[in-house]
Design a protein around this motif. Structure first.
Motif, PDB file in Angstrom:
ATOM      1  N   GLN A   2      80.225   8.622 -24.609  1.00  0.00           N
ATOM      2  CA  GLN A   2      81.512   8.122 -25.093  1.00  0.00           C
ATOM      3  C   GLN A   2      81.963   8.881 -26.337  1.00  0.00           C
ATOM      4  O   GLN A   2      81.151   9.418 -27.066  1.00  0.00           O
ATOM      5  CB  GLN A   2      81.394   6.638 -25.444  1.00  0.00           C
ATOM      6  N   LYS A   3      83.252   8.917 -26.528  1.00  0.00           N
ATOM      7  CA  LYS A   3      83.796   9.548 -27.739  1.00  0.00           C
ATOM      8  C   LYS A   3      84.560   8.492 -28.522  1.00  0.00           C
ATOM      9  O   LYS A   3      85.375   7.757 -27.972  1.00  0.00           O
ATOM     10  CB  LYS A   3      84.747  10.695 -27.358  1.00  0.00           C
ATOM     11  N   VAL A   4      84.293   8.412 -29.793  1.00  0.00           N
ATOM     12  CA  VAL A   4      85.043   7.506 -30.651  1.00  0.00           C
ATOM     13  C   VAL A   4      86.080   8.329 -31.395  1.00  0.00           C
ATOM     14  O   VAL A   4      85.765   9.352 -31.992  1.00  0.00           O
ATOM     15  CB  VAL A   4      84.104   6.793 -31.652  1.00  0.00           C
ATOM     16  N   GLU A   5      87.305   7.868 -31.307  1.00  0.00           N
ATOM     17  CA  GLU A   5      88.400   8.588 -31.956  1.00  0.00           C
ATOM     18  C   GLU A   5      88.263   8.479 -33.473  1.00  0.00           C
ATOM     19  O   GLU A   5      88.135   7.386 -34.019  1.00  0.00           O
ATOM     20  CB  GLU A   5      89.728   7.946 -31.519  1.00  0.00           C
ATOM     21  N   THR A   6      88.241   9.600 -34.138  1.00  0.00           N
ATOM     22  CA  THR A   6      88.131   9.559 -35.606  1.00  0.00           C
ATOM     23  C   THR A   6      89.490   9.540 -36.278  1.00  0.00           C
ATOM     24  O   THR A   6      89.647   9.022 -37.354  1.00  0.00           O
ATOM     25  CB  THR A   6      87.358  10.778 -36.140  1.00  0.00           C
ATOM     26  N   THR A   7      90.449  10.111 -35.624  1.00  0.00           N
ATOM     27  CA  THR A   7      91.801  10.107 -36.195  1.00  0.00           C
ATOM     28  C   THR A   7      92.771   9.631 -35.126  1.00  0.00           C
ATOM     29  O   THR A   7      93.341  10.428 -34.400  1.00  0.00           O
ATOM     30  CB  THR A   7      92.209  11.518 -36.664  1.00  0.00           C
ATOM     31  N   PRO A   8      92.946   8.301 -35.019  1.00  0.00           N
ATOM     32  CA  PRO A   8      93.797   7.768 -33.978  1.00  0.00           C
ATOM     33  C   PRO A   8      95.230   8.295 -34.081  1.00  0.00           C
ATOM     34  O   PRO A   8      95.712   8.580 -35.174  1.00  0.00           O
ATOM     35  CB  PRO A   8      93.766   6.258 -34.232  1.00  0.00           C
TER      36      PRO A   8
ATOM     37  N   LEU B  40      83.872   5.993 -41.260  1.00  0.00           N
ATOM     38  CA  LEU B  40      84.977   6.962 -41.231  1.00  0.00           C
ATOM     39  C   LEU B  40      85.064   7.734 -42.550  1.00  0.00           C
ATOM     40  O   LEU B  40      84.849   7.166 -43.596  1.00  0.00           O
ATOM     41  CB  LEU B  40      86.304   6.234 -40.977  1.00  0.00           C
ATOM     42  N   VAL B  44      81.523   9.376 -38.300  1.00  0.00           N
ATOM     43  CA  VAL B  44      81.710   9.133 -36.860  1.00  0.00           C
ATOM     44  C   VAL B  44      81.218  10.310 -36.011  1.00  0.00           C
ATOM     45  O   VAL B  44      80.397  10.118 -35.105  1.00  0.00           O
ATOM     46  CB  VAL B  44      83.183   8.756 -36.546  1.00  0.00           C
ATOM     47  N   GLN B  48      78.036  10.390 -33.391  1.00  0.00           N
ATOM     48  CA  GLN B  48      78.140  10.874 -32.002  1.00  0.00           C
ATOM     49  C   GLN B  48      77.094  11.953 -31.722  1.00  0.00           C
ATOM     50  O   GLN B  48      76.478  11.961 -30.655  1.00  0.00           O
ATOM     51  CB  GLN B  48      79.555  11.411 -31.741  1.00  0.00           C
ATOM     52  N   GLU B  61      71.669   6.087 -23.257  1.00  0.00           N
ATOM     53  CA  GLU B  61      72.975   6.237 -23.927  1.00  0.00           C
ATOM     54  C   GLU B  61      73.126   5.130 -24.971  1.00  0.00           C
ATOM     55  O   GLU B  61      73.157   3.949 -24.633  1.00  0.00           O
ATOM     56  CB  GLU B  61      74.113   6.162 -22.915  1.00  0.00           C
TER      57      GLU B  61
END
Lengths: 338, 178
Positions: A2-8, B40, B44, B48, B61
């Motif tokens: 999965q990728k988490v958005e760092t800059t929405p 943040l 982040v 990952q 995972e």
């Protein structure tokens, strides 16, 4: 993976660096577009908190917010109280009825009394236009938020309207909104005129000529740089709605009819009610807004008020998020305001 | 006049993260019930990368979340902390071993804010801390469980972590203003 958005995508680049020069929130005429965007961006983060199981942030711990209402209110007062409490501020409600105002205490004396209780933010609603400006002049240590002053302004309602529109439309620039109803006496419409035009929206005002704000619109075509030069006026609602992205209906106050500003309620409903048939003239999925409280069956039909295109209840939720953002920004230190 | 000195190259960062991933697995006896939460902004992508390594080493995972700590900071009276992005916690934190991931550990105040923010989402079984750089100068009793590199610094120096995902390249530099 999965990728988490760092800059929405919702986050505008550089909004964190936008200076915040406002000690008070009196109206949107003094706001720059990027300052409005900053409030909307921050409100987006605040709205995310409203969806959590623990709806509480510690940001304003130790701060005191007083809501001082000289007029009846449900949404605005509850919304400010909720916003303050969710940010961990101490919120005190004061209503003119039952207070020393009834013993003849002047507005200034009441304001100074409230400031003397070490309140950080005063949320003021008053039937007289300009009362929050008077408060801002007298109060040196307290920030003032105008929660509606007479028929003059209601900036926080305008900001929550802009937030609701941006959330659904994605962008405000170039979008068309029709404001229909008693615009002349609507503080919501007046603040929205400032906010919407600053954000580049196409605003169409629709009302009988007796209910249009001619004081604001006077000379807009002839005066270079007039803030409302782009505002359009259309007395025919069917024409006004053509291709609109959103329509905002305003409450018709019965005293307007008694003052002879409209011939009859029946005629007003026939010509200016936002109903399902008329809504078909707007763009498919056009948004329906109303600042509340509504006279269902007068300015808006019940089917539209509670229909799939209505975002009226969302406006209430968004009001909490926007007011959280404003309280947060106002409680910044002097150093936080370049 | 500011001078920059590279203290970690892209290769150094890659190796440090691989070691940290192994340490996380060793200490937690596998990847069961782990949750990586990046603070943040740069925490982040680091979270990952750790999750990618854990998947490679262990075949599991691990969920990755992001945490915006702006509203939990204790310096609102000093500056204007604004949200850096969206908080996103993909699973229930209750009962999980939550590993907070950040780029630099300095005073410890960000970590304190992150712990407050995290506990608003539930009651983790444990909270651990992984940082790429520990530069010292703690103001709170906070220590990291997993450290990429301890770097002694002066308070006048600034440690800048640059990551591919955010800055276009991987490196850690010390910036000294004369």
């Amino acid at each position: 993976m999965q990728k988490v958005e760092t800059t929405p995508a919702r986050r505008k680049a550089g909004s964190a660096s936008v200076p915040w020069p406002h000690r008070h929130i009196l109206d949107l005429d003094t706001f720059a577009p990027q300052e409005i965007s900053l409030v909307l961006d921050l409100a987006t983060s605040m709205k995310e908190v409203l969806g959590r199981e623990v709806k509480k942030l510690p940001s304003l711990r130790g701060k005191t917010v007083i809501t001082c209402f000289y007029e009846p209110s449900t949404r605005t007062r509850i919304s400010f109280e909720t916003a303050g409490k969710l940010l961990s501020a101490d919120v005190i409600n004061m209503q003119a009825t039952g207070s020393s105002v009834e013993k003849g205490e002047s507005l200034v004396d009441t304001l100074l009394t409230l400031q003397a209780t070490a309140c950080d933010v005063l949320v003021l609603r008053h039937p007289h236009a300009g009362a929050p400006y008077l408060a801002a002049r007298w109060l040196g240590r307290t920030s003032v938020i105008n929660a509606g002053d007479g028929t003059h302004a209601h900036p926080t309602q305008a900001l929550l309207d802009l937030f609701t529109l941006r959330e659904h439309l994605g962008t405000l620039e170039g979008r068309t909104i029709v404001i229909v109803g008693d615009i002349a006496h609507s503080r919501v419409a007046r603040s929205n005129l400032w906010g919407m035009t600053k954000m580049g929206m196409r605003v169409v005002l629709c009302a009988p000529p007796t209910l249009l704000p001619w004081d604001l619109l006077k000379g807009r075509r002839e005066t270079p740089g007039h803030p409302f030069a782009s505002v359009e006026v259309e007395t025919d609602l069917d024409k006004a709605l053509e291709g609109a992205d959103a329509v905002m209906a305003l409450r018709l106050q019965k005293e307007r009819m008694e003052a002879g500003l409209i011939p009859s309620l029946r005629e007003y409903i026939a010509l200016y009610q936002v109903n399902e048939r008329r809504l078909l003239r707007a763009r498919p999925g056009a948004l329906v807004l109303h600042p509340g409280p509504m006279n269902e069956g007068v300015e808006i039909s019940p089917a539209v008020a509670h229909g799939s295109q209505s975002v009226i209840q969302e406006q209430v939720t968004n009001g909490v998020a926007v007011r959280m953002a404003l309280l947060y920004l106002l409680c910044m230190p002097a150093g936080g305001r370049p | 006049m500011a001078t920059e000195r590279v203290i970690l190259t892209a290769e150094d960062i890659r190796r440090a993260l691989s070691r940290m991933a192994h340490e996380i697995l060793e200490r937690n006896k596998g990847a069961h019930a782990l949750l990586l939460v990046g603070i943040l902004t740069r925490g982040v992508p680091l979270a990952q990368r750790l999750a990618e390594r854990i998947q490679r080493f262990e075949g599991v995972e691990v969920p990755v979340g992001s945490l915006d700590i702006s509203f939990y900071r204790d310096d609102i009276h000093l500056r204007r902390p604004l949200p850096a992005g969206a908080t996103h916690i993909p699973v229930d934190v209750t009962g999980r071993h939550c590993i907070l991931v950040d780029d630099v550990l300095f005073t410890g105040r960000s970590v304190r804010a992150a712990m407050d923010a995290l506990t608003d989402w539930g009651r983790p079984k444990s909270v651990q801390l992984a940082v790429l750089v520990d530069r010292g100068h703690r103001e709170l009793p906070v220590r990291a469980d997993y450290v990429g590199r301890n770097i002694p610094t002066s308070v006048r120096e600034e440690v800048q972590v640059r990551l591919e995902e955010v800055d276009g390249r991987d490196e850690v530099v010390i910036v000294r203003s004369d």
